[in-house]
Design a protein around this motif. Structure first.
Motif, PDB file in Angstrom:
ATOM      1  N   GLY A  39       0.990  -1.658  -0.140  1.00 24.70           N
ATOM      2  CA  GLY A  39      -0.095  -0.101   0.100  1.00 24.70           C
ATOM      3  C   GLY A  39       0.799   1.063   0.412  1.00 24.70           C
ATOM      4  N   ALA A  40       2.126   1.271   0.458  1.00 27.35           N
ATOM      5  CA  ALA A  40       2.620   2.335   0.382  1.00 27.35           C
ATOM      6  C   ALA A  40       2.489   3.004  -1.237  1.00 27.35           C
ATOM      7  CB  ALA A  40       3.428   2.188   0.397  1.00 27.35           C
ATOM      8  N   ALA A  41       2.809   3.738  -1.503  1.00 23.74           N
ATOM      9  CA  ALA A  41       3.674   4.770  -2.644  1.00 23.74           C
ATOM     10  C   ALA A  41       4.531   5.846  -2.549  1.00 23.74           C
ATOM     11  CB  ALA A  41       2.041   6.148  -2.316  1.00 23.74           C
ATOM     12  N   SER A  42       5.220   5.544  -4.637  1.00 25.78           N
ATOM     13  CA  SER A  42       5.610   5.937  -4.824  1.00 25.78           C
ATOM     14  C   SER A  42       6.317   7.368  -6.369  1.00 25.78           C
ATOM     15  CB  SER A  42       7.226   5.749  -5.494  1.00 25.78           C
ATOM     16  OG  SER A  42       7.987   4.121  -3.832  1.00 25.78           O
ATOM     17  N   PRO A  85      11.825   9.687 -17.627  1.00 29.41           N
ATOM     18  CA  PRO A  85      12.167   9.923 -19.185  1.00 29.41           C
ATOM     19  C   PRO A  85      11.337   9.263 -20.402  1.00 29.41           C
ATOM     20  CG  PRO A  85      13.629   8.563 -17.560  1.00 29.41           C
ATOM     21  CD  PRO A  85      12.405   8.820 -16.832  1.00 29.41           C
ATOM     22  N   ASN A  86      11.315   9.520 -20.979  1.00 28.63           N
ATOM     23  CA  ASN A  86      11.204   8.881 -22.337  1.00 28.63           C
ATOM     24  C   ASN A  86      12.146   7.506 -22.953  1.00 28.63           C
ATOM     25  OD1 ASN A  86       9.619   7.873 -24.412  1.00 28.63           O
ATOM     26  ND2 ASN A  86       8.319  10.180 -24.950  1.00 28.63           N
ATOM     27  N   ASN A  87      11.603   6.880 -24.009  1.00 32.95           N
ATOM     28  CA  ASN A  87      12.219   5.916 -24.151  1.00 32.95           C
ATOM     29  C   ASN A  87      13.882   5.738 -23.510  1.00 32.95           C
ATOM     30  OD1 ASN A  87      12.262   4.500 -26.874  1.00 32.95           O
ATOM     31  ND2 ASN A  87      12.662   6.412 -27.764  1.00 32.95           N
ATOM     32  N   ALA A  88      12.865   4.992 -22.468  1.00 38.08           N
ATOM     33  CA  ALA A  88      14.622   4.111 -21.122  1.00 38.08           C
ATOM     34  C   ALA A  88      13.807   3.775 -20.489  1.00 38.08           C
ATOM     35  CB  ALA A  88      14.695   5.941 -20.130  1.00 38.08           C
ATOM     36  N   ARG A  89      15.083   2.762 -19.831  1.00 41.09           N
ATOM     37  CA  ARG A  89      14.269   1.998 -18.631  1.00 41.09           C
ATOM     38  C   ARG A  89      15.021   2.711 -17.220  1.00 41.09           C
ATOM     39  NH1 ARG A  89      18.266  -2.586 -16.862  1.00 41.09           N
ATOM     40  NH2 ARG A  89      17.045  -3.786 -15.303  1.00 41.09           N
ATOM     41  N   LEU A  90      13.508   2.506 -16.567  1.00 39.07           N
ATOM     42  CA  LEU A  90      14.117   3.216 -15.847  1.00 39.07           C
ATOM     43  C   LEU A  90      13.785   2.205 -14.066  1.00 39.07           C
ATOM     44  CD1 LEU A  90      13.601   6.198 -14.121  1.00 39.07           C
ATOM     45  CD2 LEU A  90      11.060   5.792 -14.341  1.00 39.07           C
ATOM     46  N   ILE A  91      14.802   1.696 -13.392  1.00 36.70           N
ATOM     47  CA  ILE A  91      15.058   1.612 -12.138  1.00 36.70           C
ATOM     48  C   ILE A  91      14.312   1.931 -10.883  1.00 36.70           C
ATOM     49  CG2 ILE A  91      16.200   0.343 -10.220  1.00 36.70           C
ATOM     50  CD1 ILE A  91      18.634  -0.364 -12.931  1.00 36.70           C
ATOM     51  N   VAL A  92      13.252   1.918 -10.383  1.00 39.49           N
ATOM     52  CA  VAL A  92      13.237   2.258  -9.413  1.00 39.49           C
ATOM     53  C   VAL A  92      12.883   1.419  -7.282  1.00 39.49           C
ATOM     54  CG1 VAL A  92      10.408   3.478  -8.146  1.00 39.49           C
ATOM     55  CG2 VAL A  92      10.756   3.368 -10.334  1.00 39.49           C
ATOM     56  N   THR A  93      13.682   1.803  -6.622  1.00 39.06           N
ATOM     57  CA  THR A  93      14.435   1.917  -5.656  1.00 39.06           C
ATOM     58  C   THR A  93      13.148   1.892  -4.404  1.00 39.06           C
ATOM     59  OG1 THR A  93      16.430   1.221  -6.352  1.00 39.06           O
ATOM     60  CG2 THR A  93      15.871   1.385  -3.840  1.00 39.06           C
ATOM     61  N   ARG A  94      12.960   1.014  -3.796  1.00 38.89           N
ATOM     62  CA  ARG A  94      12.107   1.494  -2.576  1.00 38.89           C
ATOM     63  C   ARG A  94      12.640   1.810  -1.576  1.00 38.89           C
ATOM     64  NH1 ARG A  94       6.813  -0.941  -0.499  1.00 38.89           N
ATOM     65  NH2 ARG A  94       7.383  -0.257   2.050  1.00 38.89           N
ATOM     66  N   SER A  95      12.621   3.322  -1.402  1.00 39.05           N
ATOM     67  CA  SER A  95      13.165   3.246   0.238  1.00 39.05           C
ATOM     68  C   SER A  95      12.178   3.056   1.358  1.00 39.05           C
ATOM     69  CB  SER A  95      13.151   4.520  -0.406  1.00 39.05           C
ATOM     70  OG  SER A  95      13.731   5.841   0.966  1.00 39.05           O
TER      71      SER A  95
END
Length: 169
Positions: free
Chosen positions: A148-151, A157-167
């Motif tokens: 249930g936590a939100a980020s 960025p467009n046309n990218a690979r994004l890594i989202v790390t939970r803090s």
């Protein structure tokens, strides 16, 4: 399907049908798309889509019964994409399976979820793929994690690979 009592008259008691692909018309209806050349008759039993060649579009792997898997490289789509990997350090659910992602753009809102399952004898990649309309401007990427936590990522960025790390701080 394989059932000796139902298909005993067929070779190996197996019903083999041509794979079928359909194009979404955007109005709730679909059209057959034989021009995509996915109509193999190798007794496909499962399928997974992922960007296997890192060119921004989804390729297809079909698992076949009693045969080799087939790879279909996507040579039709040439648009932009955003690919998102979630990382949740310290959690048993390191890839954030079950998370819900919402990408807001000037061309509309797109929703995906992180899955670990897929079709029969197949599994989805944990990487989330958003195929984007031409010239889309990305506004926000919102992530609701399985607990249930939100980020939120503003102007991803467009046309990218994004890594989202939970803090968890």
């Amino acid at each position: 399907m394989i059932a000796a009592d139902m298909f005993g008259h067929l070779p190996n008691g197996e019903l083999v049908e041509e794979n079928q692909a359909y194009r979404n018309r955007g109005d709730g209806a679909f059209d057959r798309a034989p021009q995509w050349q996915l109509g193999a008759t190798a007794s496909g039993r499962g399928m997974v889509m992922a960007d296997l060649d890192s060119d921004g579009d989804l390729d297809i792997v079909v698992n076949n019964l009693r045969g080799f898997a087939q790879l279909f490289e996507n040579q039709l789509c040439h648009g932009a994409s955003l690919q998102v990997d979630l990382a949740w350090p310290g959690s048993a659910n390191r890839a954030g399976v079950g998370a819900q992602l919402t990408l807001s753009t000037d061309k509309g809102v797109f929703r995906r979820d992180v899955r670990a399952s897929g079709g029969y004898l197949s599994g989805d990649a944990a990487r989330v793929h958003f195929g984007l309309p031409a010239d889309a401007t990305l506004r926000t990427l919102e992530i609701i994690w399985p607990d249930g936590a939100a980020s939120a990522i503003m102007t991803p960025p467009n046309n990218a690979r994004l890594i989202v790390t939970r803090s968890d701080e």
